[in-house]
Design a protein around this motif. Structure first.
Motif, PDB file in Angstrom:
ATOM      1  N   PHE A 156     -35.950 -17.864 -19.901  1.00  0.00           N
ATOM      2  CA  PHE A 156     -37.633 -17.306 -18.779  1.00  0.00           C
ATOM      3  C   PHE A 156     -37.419 -15.634 -20.542  1.00  0.00           C
ATOM      4  O   PHE A 156     -36.457 -15.341 -19.367  1.00  0.00           O
ATOM      5  N   VAL A 157     -39.012 -15.004 -20.557  1.00  0.00           N
ATOM      6  CA  VAL A 157     -38.962 -13.789 -20.704  1.00  0.00           C
ATOM      7  C   VAL A 157     -40.184 -13.288 -19.803  1.00  0.00           C
ATOM      8  O   VAL A 157     -41.418 -14.652 -20.118  1.00  0.00           O
ATOM      9  N   ALA A 158     -40.091 -12.090 -19.282  1.00  0.00           N
ATOM     10  CA  ALA A 158     -42.096 -12.030 -18.857  1.00  0.00           C
ATOM     11  C   ALA A 158     -41.577 -10.565 -18.955  1.00  0.00           C
ATOM     12  O   ALA A 158     -40.597  -9.432 -19.424  1.00  0.00           O
ATOM     13  N   GLN A 159     -43.437 -10.148 -18.741  1.00  0.00           N
ATOM     14  CA  GLN A 159     -43.862  -8.392 -19.447  1.00  0.00           C
ATOM     15  C   GLN A 159     -42.343  -7.341 -18.047  1.00  0.00           C
ATOM     16  O   GLN A 159     -42.523  -8.116 -16.810  1.00  0.00           O
ATOM     17  N   LYS A 160     -42.262  -6.702 -18.585  1.00  0.00           N
ATOM     18  CA  LYS A 160     -41.551  -6.394 -17.668  1.00  0.00           C
ATOM     19  C   LYS A 160     -42.930  -5.764 -16.164  1.00  0.00           C
ATOM     20  O   LYS A 160     -43.655  -5.415 -16.605  1.00  0.00           O
ATOM     21  N   GLY A 161     -41.807  -5.511 -15.242  1.00  0.00           N
ATOM     22  CA  GLY A 161     -43.156  -5.236 -14.089  1.00  0.00           C
ATOM     23  C   GLY A 161     -44.223  -6.294 -13.731  1.00  0.00           C
ATOM     24  O   GLY A 161     -45.340  -6.346 -12.727  1.00  0.00           O
ATOM     25  N   SER A 162     -43.557  -7.800 -14.169  1.00  0.00           N
ATOM     26  CA  SER A 162     -45.145  -8.981 -13.993  1.00  0.00           C
ATOM     27  C   SER A 162     -45.114  -9.497 -12.218  1.00  0.00           C
ATOM     28  O   SER A 162     -45.691  -9.898 -11.727  1.00  0.00           O
ATOM     29  N   GLY A 163     -43.795  -9.203 -11.469  1.00  0.00           N
ATOM     30  CA  GLY A 163     -43.472  -9.407 -10.439  1.00  0.00           C
ATOM     31  C   GLY A 163     -43.373 -10.443 -10.329  1.00  0.00           C
ATOM     32  O   GLY A 163     -43.008 -11.300  -8.921  1.00  0.00           O
ATOM     33  N   ILE A 164     -42.696 -11.170 -11.023  1.00  0.00           N
ATOM     34  CA  ILE A 164     -41.925 -12.870 -11.431  1.00  0.00           C
ATOM     35  C   ILE A 164     -40.623 -12.893 -11.167  1.00  0.00           C
ATOM     36  O   ILE A 164     -40.188 -12.014 -12.262  1.00  0.00           O
ATOM     37  N   THR A 165     -40.496 -13.598 -10.090  1.00  0.00           N
ATOM     38  CA  THR A 165     -38.755 -13.557 -10.092  1.00  0.00           C
ATOM     39  C   THR A 165     -38.383 -14.883 -10.166  1.00  0.00           C
ATOM     40  O   THR A 165     -37.575 -14.845 -10.470  1.00  0.00           O
ATOM     41  N   THR A 188     -36.539  -5.251 -30.275  1.00  0.00           N
ATOM     42  CA  THR A 188     -38.000  -4.362 -31.680  1.00  0.00           C
ATOM     43  C   THR A 188     -38.714  -3.844 -30.213  1.00  0.00           C
ATOM     44  O   THR A 188     -39.042  -4.180 -29.405  1.00  0.00           O
ATOM     45  N   LYS A 189     -39.914  -3.450 -31.426  1.00  0.00           N
ATOM     46  CA  LYS A 189     -40.355  -2.539 -30.479  1.00  0.00           C
ATOM     47  C   LYS A 189     -41.740  -3.467 -30.669  1.00  0.00           C
ATOM     48  O   LYS A 189     -41.911  -2.748 -28.921  1.00  0.00           O
ATOM     49  N   ASP A 190     -42.001  -4.635 -30.818  1.00  0.00           N
ATOM     50  CA  ASP A 190     -42.757  -5.641 -30.065  1.00  0.00           C
ATOM     51  C   ASP A 190     -42.085  -6.036 -28.727  1.00  0.00           C
ATOM     52  O   ASP A 190     -43.113  -6.416 -27.705  1.00  0.00           O
ATOM     53  N   GLY A 191     -40.975  -6.693 -28.606  1.00  0.00           N
ATOM     54  CA  GLY A 191     -40.356  -6.980 -27.846  1.00  0.00           C
ATOM     55  C   GLY A 191     -39.817  -5.803 -26.638  1.00  0.00           C
ATOM     56  O   GLY A 191     -39.594  -6.639 -25.586  1.00  0.00           O
ATOM     57  N   ALA A 192     -40.323  -4.194 -26.648  1.00  0.00           N
ATOM     58  CA  ALA A 192     -40.024  -4.275 -25.540  1.00  0.00           C
ATOM     59  C   ALA A 192     -40.600  -3.733 -24.517  1.00  0.00           C
ATOM     60  O   ALA A 192     -40.021  -3.795 -23.795  1.00  0.00           O
ATOM     61  N   CYS A 193     -41.608  -4.672 -24.483  1.00  0.00           N
ATOM     62  CA  CYS A 193     -42.282  -4.728 -23.376  1.00  0.00           C
ATOM     63  C   CYS A 193     -41.914  -6.034 -22.640  1.00  0.00           C
ATOM     64  O   CYS A 193     -42.200  -5.932 -21.186  1.00  0.00           O
ATOM     65  N   CYS A 194     -40.648  -6.564 -22.738  1.00  0.00           N
ATOM     66  CA  CYS A 194     -40.933  -7.746 -21.656  1.00  0.00           C
ATOM     67  C   CYS A 194     -39.015  -8.130 -21.584  1.00  0.00           C
ATOM     68  O   CYS A 194     -38.423  -6.810 -22.191  1.00  0.00           O
ATOM     69  N   GLU A 195     -38.723  -8.245 -20.394  1.00  0.00           N
ATOM     70  CA  GLU A 195     -37.320  -8.511 -19.921  1.00  0.00           C
ATOM     71  C   GLU A 195     -37.108 -10.058 -18.984  1.00  0.00           C
ATOM     72  O   GLU A 195     -38.387 -10.557 -19.765  1.00  0.00           O
ATOM     73  N   TYR A 196     -35.396 -10.404 -19.410  1.00  0.00           N
ATOM     74  CA  TYR A 196     -35.753 -11.889 -18.815  1.00  0.00           C
ATOM     75  C   TYR A 196     -35.834 -12.196 -17.588  1.00  0.00           C
ATOM     76  O   TYR A 196     -36.064 -10.876 -16.578  1.00  0.00           O
ATOM     77  N   VAL A 197     -36.463 -13.378 -16.747  1.00  0.00           N
ATOM     78  CA  VAL A 197     -36.732 -13.753 -15.805  1.00  0.00           C
ATOM     79  C   VAL A 197     -36.080 -15.097 -15.155  1.00  0.00           C
ATOM     80  O   VAL A 197     -35.807 -15.629 -15.849  1.00  0.00           O
ATOM     81  N   GLY A 198     -35.224 -14.219 -14.186  1.00  0.00           N
ATOM     82  CA  GLY A 198     -34.084 -16.040 -13.610  1.00  0.00           C
ATOM     83  C   GLY A 198     -33.310 -15.568 -14.662  1.00  0.00           C
ATOM     84  O   GLY A 198     -32.602 -15.118 -15.353  1.00  0.00           O
ATOM     85  N   LYS A 199     -32.403 -17.051 -14.007  1.00  0.00           N
ATOM     86  CA  LYS A 199     -31.086 -17.300 -14.493  1.00  0.00           C
ATOM     87  C   LYS A 199     -31.311 -17.944 -15.728  1.00  0.00           C
ATOM     88  O   LYS A 199     -32.633 -18.464 -16.009  1.00  0.00           O
TER      89      LYS A 199
END
Lengths: 256, 278
Positions: A116-125, A192-203
């Motif tokens: 999964f990926v979500a926006q950085k700082g989404s608080g979803i863990t 990429t520039k567009d994808g910089a917003c986001c990060e992996y969440v969970g394993k």
């Protein structure tokens, strides 16, 4: 008379030679999507590039086959194979029981987990189905990821997209809370520039039933000869280091 | 009396021995081809009938059909509300108003609906911070709203052109006559001009609705589960071609229902032009 004999001999030799050549150079049409970087996509000159394409070329070389590529939207990629638009799909298609009802697969040629990926700082863990209730999750339609979401994540709103790019775009704009997709594909996008917003969440998300045994080459069930030839060629490129070379070109770690 | 009767009886006999012209033969062949195609398509549905398959996908497709109907109806009504002033602006004496309305119509008629839908849906995503400041993000976040927005603006442009053409088609004498009777401009417009313009506009307007119903399949590409969206989903899971046949039948049914309504509407609007039976 001598001249005539010579002429006949030359013609016969030419026919035999060309016959032998055409028997050796099998024509194989390969279907791929062309919208799934880094595995398969188009470069600026409309050439197909990517890991899948390089693997396909290496396999074709080992099979001594004359390969041509056909780009096909993901939604229709299996129907088009069955309709004889091409002979094999090399497009990061996971080997699942569901698909094996319709097509035959070679052995896997790579296996990477879904994440999964979500926006950085989404608080979803926590990515359990219970805690994601009410969230909007995007995925590409007709993929293992979409069917996994539909099976397991019941109370979640699922949005389906024609290509992975569109799913990513809607995550970046905030229309969806999460995207489930192949971890490598997402990693490439997050660079990429567009994808910089986001990060992996969970394993890693694992489920043999849904994601299968990795990505394989699909072909029509009756083409057993082609399947055997492709499996043989695949084993050869793994054994002689060609595979490793292609792998290194794209990823710093082995994805086999 | 009896001679007259004989003449009446003989007339149809002459008709049955119509000549086999090339046109007639071709016509019958084409008709036979259509019947054959229809037979095979319907046969496919009957032969491949699978209760489990139908139970799984048909309800979802009917749900999608309902979304399509909702989407089109709302877009047509909202579009008509915009088209009305827009058609007036198109013939306004102020060149700025005329130019702006022309530009609007020019853009929406000149670009593909698909491009417009993408532009609104993914474009809005790119301008999220701006839209958020304006308090509009809540609206554009939803794919259904984006589709509705696009379809409304698109159909409004077409409807405005239809209406403008129909209004300018009403004879100048109608204005003059109304003026001579001492009617004001607004009353003339609503009571004299528009009812006559509607007669001319009715058929093109019906065509526009049909175009929108079919064009609404575009919504499926921006993640709305309309009829086409549900159909594609069902197809991608089953690989069964017949779901597209169902979808085609549903679209046909919508268009046919509209066509019948339009016949009724036209009969009503043109009732004063019909001669009574004598």
């Amino acid at each position: 008379m001598k001249l005539l004999k010579l002429f006949v001999a030359v013609v016969a030799a030419t026919v035999m030679l060309s016959g032998a050549a055409s028997a050796e150079m099998k024509k194989v049409r390969i279907g791929t999507e062309g919208a799934y970087p880094p595995f398969n996509s188009f470069d600026a000159d409309k050439n197909l590039i990517g890991f899948d394409v390089d693997i396909a070329k290496a396999i074709c070389e080992k099979m001594k086959a004359d390969c041509t590529f056909v780009a096909q939207d993901w939604d229709g990629i299996i129907p088009a194979l069955l309709a004889n638009k091409y002979d094999a799909i090399i497009a990061s298609m996971s080997i699942t029981a569901e698909r094996e009802k319709k097509v035959a697969f070679t052995n896997k040629y790579y296996n990477t987990p879904a994440r999964f990926v979500a926006q950085k700082g989404s608080g979803i863990t926590d990515i359990s189905p219970e805690s994601l209730k009410g969230k909007v999750v995007g995925a590409q339609s007709s993929t293992t990821h979409s069917s996994y979401l539909e099976d397991i994540y019941k109370g979640v709103e699922i949005k389906l997209y024609g290509t992975q790019d569109e799913a990513n775009l809607d995550l970046a704009s905030g229309r969806t809370d999460l995207v489930l997709a192949d971890s490598i594909v997402l990693l490439e996008w997050m660079k990429t520039k567009d994808g910089a917003c986001c990060e992996y969440v969970g394993k890693d998300v694992t489920s043999e039933k849904h994601f299968g045994k990795g990505a394989g080459i699909a072909m029509r069930k009756e083409d057993t000869e082609l399947k055997a030839a492709m499996n043989k060629a695949l084993a050869e490129i793994v054994a002689d280091g060609t595979y490793e070379k292609i792998n290194k070109k794209y990823f710093p770690f082995s994805i086999y | 009396m009896s001679t007259v009767d004989v003449a009446v009886v003989e007339k149809p006999k002459a008709e049955t021995s119509r000549a086999w012209t090339a046109g007639r033969v071709i016509g019958i062949c084409v008709l036979a081809l259509y019947v054959l195609i229809a037979y095979f398509l319907l046969r496919m549905i009957v032969v491949n009938y699978d209760p489990e398959f139908v139970g799984k996908y048909l309800p979802r497709m009917v749900g999608g059909l309902w979304i399509t109907v909702q989407l089109c109806t709302t877009a047509i009504i909202l579009g008509a509300l915009i088209a009305f002033p827009m058609s007036l602006a198109r013939t306004h004496h102020n060149p700025v108003i005329r130019g702006l309305s022309f530009g609007y119509v020019y853009f929406f008629r000149g670009t593909p609906l698909l491009a417009q839908a993408f532009l609104v849906y993914y474009g809005a995503g790119q301008f999220r911070p701006v839209l958020q400041d304006m308090g509009l993000w809540g609206f554009f976040r939803d794919a259904y709203n984006c589709a509705l927005f696009t379809f409304t603006l698109n159909t409004a442009a077409y409807q405005a052109e239809i209406l403008r053409g129909a209004i300018s088609n009403v004879h100048k004498g109608q204005w003059e006559g109304a003026h001579a009777l001492g009617l004001g401009k607004v009353v003339t417009y609503i009571k004299i001009i528009l009812p006559q313009a509607f007669i001319t506009a009715l058929r093109p307007f019906g065509n526009e609705i049909i175009f929108l119903i079919k064009g609404s399949a575009v919504a499926s590409i921006i993640t709305v589960f309309d009829l086409m969206g549900e159909t594609k989903l069902a197809y991608s899971r089953s690989y069964d071609f017949q779901v597209y046949l169902w979808a085609a039948i549903m679209y046909l049914a919508m268009v046919e229902a509209l066509r019948r309504c339009w016949d009724k509407l036209e009969a009503r609007l043109t009732r004063h032009l019909k001669r009574t039976e004598d």
